[in-house]
Scaffold this motif. Structure first.
Motif, PDB file in Angstrom:
ATOM      1  N   LEU A   1       0.850  -1.189   0.000  1.00 25.54           N
ATOM      2  CA  LEU A   1       0.000   0.000   0.000  1.00 25.54           C
ATOM      3  C   LEU A   1       0.885   1.238   0.000  1.00 25.54           C
ATOM      4  O   LEU A   1       1.769   1.373   0.842  1.00 25.54           O
ATOM      5  CB  LEU A   1      -0.907   0.031   1.239  1.00 25.54           C
ATOM      6  CG  LEU A   1      -1.776   1.283   1.373  1.00 25.54           C
ATOM      7  CD1 LEU A   1      -2.813   1.346   0.252  1.00 25.54           C
ATOM      8  CD2 LEU A   1      -2.445   1.337   2.730  1.00 25.54           C
ATOM      9  N   ILE A   2       0.643   2.134  -0.941  1.00 20.10           N
ATOM     10  CA  ILE A   2       1.340   3.422  -0.986  1.00 20.10           C
ATOM     11  C   ILE A   2       0.403   4.446  -0.353  1.00 20.10           C
ATOM     12  O   ILE A   2      -0.732   4.621  -0.801  1.00 20.10           O
ATOM     13  CB  ILE A   2       1.682   3.819  -2.436  1.00 20.10           C
ATOM     14  CG1 ILE A   2       2.515   2.717  -3.097  1.00 20.10           C
ATOM     15  CG2 ILE A   2       2.406   5.156  -2.465  1.00 20.10           C
ATOM     16  CD1 ILE A   2       2.617   2.859  -4.607  1.00 20.10           C
ATOM     17  N   PHE A   3       0.876   5.087   0.701  1.00 16.55           N
ATOM     18  CA  PHE A   3       0.045   6.014   1.484  1.00 16.55           C
ATOM     19  C   PHE A   3       0.665   7.399   1.415  1.00 16.55           C
ATOM     20  O   PHE A   3       1.567   7.727   2.167  1.00 16.55           O
ATOM     21  CB  PHE A   3      -0.016   5.522   2.927  1.00 16.55           C
ATOM     22  CG  PHE A   3      -0.983   6.262   3.813  1.00 16.55           C
ATOM     23  CD1 PHE A   3      -1.067   7.645   3.830  1.00 16.55           C
ATOM     24  CD2 PHE A   3      -1.803   5.552   4.659  1.00 16.55           C
ATOM     25  CE1 PHE A   3      -1.940   8.310   4.654  1.00 16.55           C
ATOM     26  CE2 PHE A   3      -2.680   6.209   5.509  1.00 16.55           C
ATOM     27  CZ  PHE A   3      -2.753   7.589   5.500  1.00 16.55           C
ATOM     28  N   GLU A   4       0.186   8.227   0.504  1.00 16.88           N
ATOM     29  CA  GLU A   4       0.637   9.620   0.411  1.00 16.88           C
ATOM     30  C   GLU A   4      -0.412  10.455   1.132  1.00 16.88           C
ATOM     31  O   GLU A   4      -1.575  10.487   0.727  1.00 16.88           O
ATOM     32  CB  GLU A   4       0.812  10.034  -1.050  1.00 16.88           C
ATOM     33  CG  GLU A   4       1.584  11.319  -1.245  1.00 16.88           C
ATOM     34  CD  GLU A   4       0.802  12.560  -0.845  1.00 16.88           C
ATOM     35  OE1 GLU A   4       1.351  13.386  -0.095  1.00 16.88           O
ATOM     36  OE2 GLU A   4      -0.371  12.687  -1.269  1.00 16.88           O
ATOM     37  N   TYR A   5       0.000  11.121   2.173  1.00 15.25           N
ATOM     38  CA  TYR A   5      -0.883  11.787   3.130  1.00 15.25           C
ATOM     39  C   TYR A   5      -1.850  12.798   2.502  1.00 15.25           C
ATOM     40  O   TYR A   5      -3.054  12.723   2.725  1.00 15.25           O
ATOM     41  CB  TYR A   5      -0.007  12.467   4.185  1.00 15.25           C
ATOM     42  CG  TYR A   5      -0.736  13.093   5.334  1.00 15.25           C
ATOM     43  CD1 TYR A   5      -1.201  12.314   6.380  1.00 15.25           C
ATOM     44  CD2 TYR A   5      -0.934  14.462   5.390  1.00 15.25           C
ATOM     45  CE1 TYR A   5      -1.855  12.884   7.457  1.00 15.25           C
ATOM     46  CE2 TYR A   5      -1.586  15.042   6.462  1.00 15.25           C
ATOM     47  CZ  TYR A   5      -2.050  14.253   7.491  1.00 15.25           C
ATOM     48  OH  TYR A   5      -2.702  14.819   8.544  1.00 15.25           O
ATOM     49  N   ALA A   6      -1.343  13.741   1.726  1.00 16.44           N
ATOM     50  CA  ALA A   6      -2.195  14.800   1.165  1.00 16.44           C
ATOM     51  C   ALA A   6      -3.241  14.230   0.220  1.00 16.44           C
ATOM     52  O   ALA A   6      -4.406  14.654   0.234  1.00 16.44           O
ATOM     53  CB  ALA A   6      -1.340  15.852   0.459  1.00 16.44           C
TER      54      ALA A   6
END
Length: 180
Positions: free
Chosen positions: A4-9
């Motif tokens: 899972l790639i979790f980019e905050y914005a």
């Protein structure tokens, strides 16, 4: 392996155009680089999916905290990208770790240490050359700033470094005559 790639914005759907553009650019780069893996990425329902990527978008509609609690354990690995300010990355990394998911990157303890300049200094000072660092109480910031500016002004005016000097006011320094 399920990543899972979790980019905050992008996951939160932050409305700031600059942050959204930066977040989507990072997310686009990662999803394109990692499309050979079985990878998914989080994206807010308020943000368009990443075009040109083979990675699977996972659309977030509710609270990101609830989503993490309910869903992150479905993944083997998570690559979190988030701001260090207010320990956001540290908290996110810790939540991922508590869910039993392997973090791709620094663990929460390393993130916590590196998010605090003074703590980083304390750990590194006996191992590598570092600039001496001190904690300064917020109410004393003005005193330290004034002392630094006065020393800097004297260094420039006199052409040599001044290690210790009397704490003069800037008005007194400006009234100095050549040769004084």
């Amino acid at each position: 392996m399920n990543l899972l790639i979790f980019e905050y914005a992008s996951a939160l759907g932050i409305k700031d155009p600059a942050l959204t553009a930066e977040g989507k650019a990072m997310l686009r780069g990662l999803t394109c680089d990692l499309e050979c893996l079985p990878a998914s990425y989080l994206i807010s329902k308020n943000i368009d999916s990443i075009e040109g990527s083979q990675c699977k978008p996972v659309v977030i509609e509710g609270s990101i905290d609830d989503w993490i609690l309910d869903n992150i354990s479905q993944y083997d690995y998570c690559l979190p990208i988030a701001p260090e300010e207010d320990f956001i990355l540290c908290g996110l990394t810790r939540a991922i770790e508590k869910s039993g998911v392997q973090v791709v990157g620094s663990d929460s303890d390393a993130v916590r240490i590196c998010s605090d300049k003074y703590l980083t200094y304390q750990i590194l000072k006996d191992k590598v050359p570092v600039i001496p660092t001190h904690r300064v109480a917020w109410e004393d910031i003005g005193l330290y700033a004034r002392e630094y500016l006065e020393r800097r002004w004297l260094n420039l005016q006199m052409g040599f470094p001044v290690q210790r000097c009397k704490l003069w006011t800037l008005k007194n320094l400006l009234n100095l005559q050549p040769g004084e």
